[in-house]
Design an enzyme around this catalytic site. Structure first.
Site, mmCIF file in Angstrom:
data_model
loop_
_atom_site.group_PDB
_atom_site.id
_atom_site.type_symbol
_atom_site.label_atom_id
_atom_site.label_comp_id
_atom_site.label_asym_id
_atom_site.label_seq_id
_atom_site.Cartn_x
_atom_site.Cartn_y
_atom_site.Cartn_z
ATOM 1 N N GLY A 44 33.083 10.864 51.644
ATOM 2 C CA GLY A 44 32.651 12.013 51.306
ATOM 3 C C GLY A 44 31.891 12.217 50.188
ATOM 4 O O GLY A 44 32.091 11.455 49.015
ATOM 5 N N GLN A 49 28.340 16.638 42.827
ATOM 6 C CA GLN A 49 28.165 15.002 42.562
ATOM 7 C C GLN A 49 26.930 14.581 42.437
ATOM 8 O O GLN A 49 26.498 13.692 41.856
ATOM 9 C CB GLN A 49 28.983 14.250 43.594
ATOM 10 C CG GLN A 49 30.560 14.762 43.570
ATOM 11 C CD GLN A 49 31.255 13.558 44.709
ATOM 12 O OE1 GLN A 49 31.161 14.025 45.622
ATOM 13 N NE2 GLN A 49 31.720 12.537 43.992
ATOM 14 N N CYS A 89 37.102 8.511 43.676
ATOM 15 C CA CYS A 89 35.866 9.361 43.660
ATOM 16 C C CYS A 89 34.580 8.436 42.991
ATOM 17 O O CYS A 89 34.743 8.061 42.090
ATOM 18 C CB CYS A 89 36.259 10.657 42.991
ATOM 19 S SG CYS A 89 34.973 11.794 42.660
ATOM 20 N N LEU A 90 33.606 8.793 43.819
ATOM 21 C CA LEU A 90 32.374 8.101 43.228
ATOM 22 C C LEU A 90 31.822 8.534 42.044
ATOM 23 O O LEU A 90 31.420 7.985 41.314
ATOM 24 C CB LEU A 90 31.250 8.373 44.232
ATOM 25 C CG LEU A 90 31.448 7.749 45.661
ATOM 26 C CD1 LEU A 90 30.039 8.269 46.582
ATOM 27 C CD2 LEU A 90 31.586 6.409 45.803
ATOM 28 N N HIS A 131 39.646 16.942 48.951
ATOM 29 C CA HIS A 131 38.887 16.141 47.869
ATOM 30 C C HIS A 131 37.775 16.967 47.817
ATOM 31 O O HIS A 131 36.957 17.235 46.586
ATOM 32 C CB HIS A 131 38.804 14.906 48.154
ATOM 33 C CG HIS A 131 38.222 14.285 46.925
ATOM 34 N ND1 HIS A 131 38.848 13.093 46.436
ATOM 35 C CD2 HIS A 131 37.048 13.764 46.592
ATOM 36 C CE1 HIS A 131 38.097 12.580 45.407
ATOM 37 N NE2 HIS A 131 36.917 12.932 45.600
ATOM 38 N N GLU A 132 36.939 17.008 48.786
ATOM 39 C CA GLU A 132 35.450 17.630 48.588
ATOM 40 C C GLU A 132 35.174 18.997 48.320
ATOM 41 O O GLU A 132 34.623 19.355 47.533
ATOM 42 C CB GLU A 132 34.524 17.018 50.039
ATOM 43 C CG GLU A 132 34.489 15.860 50.345
ATOM 44 C CD GLU A 132 33.945 14.769 49.250
ATOM 45 O OE1 GLU A 132 33.166 15.317 48.003
ATOM 46 O OE2 GLU A 132 34.530 13.571 48.919
ATOM 47 N N HIS A 135 35.808 19.677 44.748
ATOM 48 C CA HIS A 135 34.536 19.423 44.086
ATOM 49 C C HIS A 135 33.749 20.669 43.821
ATOM 50 O O HIS A 135 33.208 21.104 42.966
ATOM 51 C CB HIS A 135 33.678 18.366 44.540
ATOM 52 C CG HIS A 135 34.052 17.264 44.276
ATOM 53 N ND1 HIS A 135 34.013 16.439 42.995
ATOM 54 C CD2 HIS A 135 34.318 15.912 45.082
ATOM 55 C CE1 HIS A 135 34.176 15.181 42.981
ATOM 56 N NE2 HIS A 135 34.581 14.919 44.052
HETATM 57 ZN ZN ZN Z 1 34.987 12.787 44.638
#
Ligand code: ZN
Length: 168
Positions: A44, A49, A89-90, A131-132, A135
């Protein structure tokens, strides 16, 4: 390829603005977000991000092209249960932690054609949605950890903070 912003980049802590118009630029951004997500091996990616503070995210938990989901202005309208699993998480490279979230969620969003979608998910997909969506509200997964959990990652967060201040 888009640059993935890393903690503590301030864009990650901001509440993102609603998408007002679905146009060519937004469609292009979505394409680039998928490309970036696949290259970075994520399931995701949320627009903040990649530095765009708007309520948009992409998810693909299967890795196949028919698993691609685009969520414009998503909201969780229902949730049930509790599940704990490891998450990363990226934007928080090098850190993985066990996070407790709802086990099942119902999400309402728009797709790129402006159609309203209602998605029900459990397992990894439910986790990815939550999670997304976090963000989009400026929240990173480690903020959900308890004090003990945060203690274990404190050193690595500090490393990321130092790396951020040193970047050109
Ligand atoms: Zn993330």
């Amino acid at each position: 390829m888009l640059k993935v912003r890393a903690y503590p980049d301030p864009v990650l802590g901001r509440k993102a603005a609603a998408v007002r118009r679905i146009d060519k630029n937004l469609v292009r951004l979505v394409d680039e977000m998928f490309e970036t997500m696949y290259t970075e091996k994520g399931v995701g990616l949320a627009a903040p991000q990649v530095g765009e503070s708007i309520r948009l995210c992409v998810v693909n938990c299967t890795g196949k092209s028919d698993g691609e989901m685009v969520l414009v202005n998503p909201v969780i309208v229902e949730s049930r249960g509790e599940a704990t699993d490891e998450e990363g998480c990226l934007s928080v490279p090098g850190i993985r932690s066990k996070v407790t979230r709802a086990e099942w969620v119902k999400v309402r969003a728009y797709d790129l054609d402006g159609n309203e979608l209602e998605l029900e998910a459990d397992g990894l997909e439910a986790r990815a949605f939550q999670h997304e969506l976090d963000h989009l509200n400026g929240r990173l997964f480690f903020e959900l950890l308890n004090d003990a959990g945060r203690m274990t990652i404190r050193g690595r967060l500090k490393t990321l903070e130092e790396r951020f201040t040193k970047q050109p």
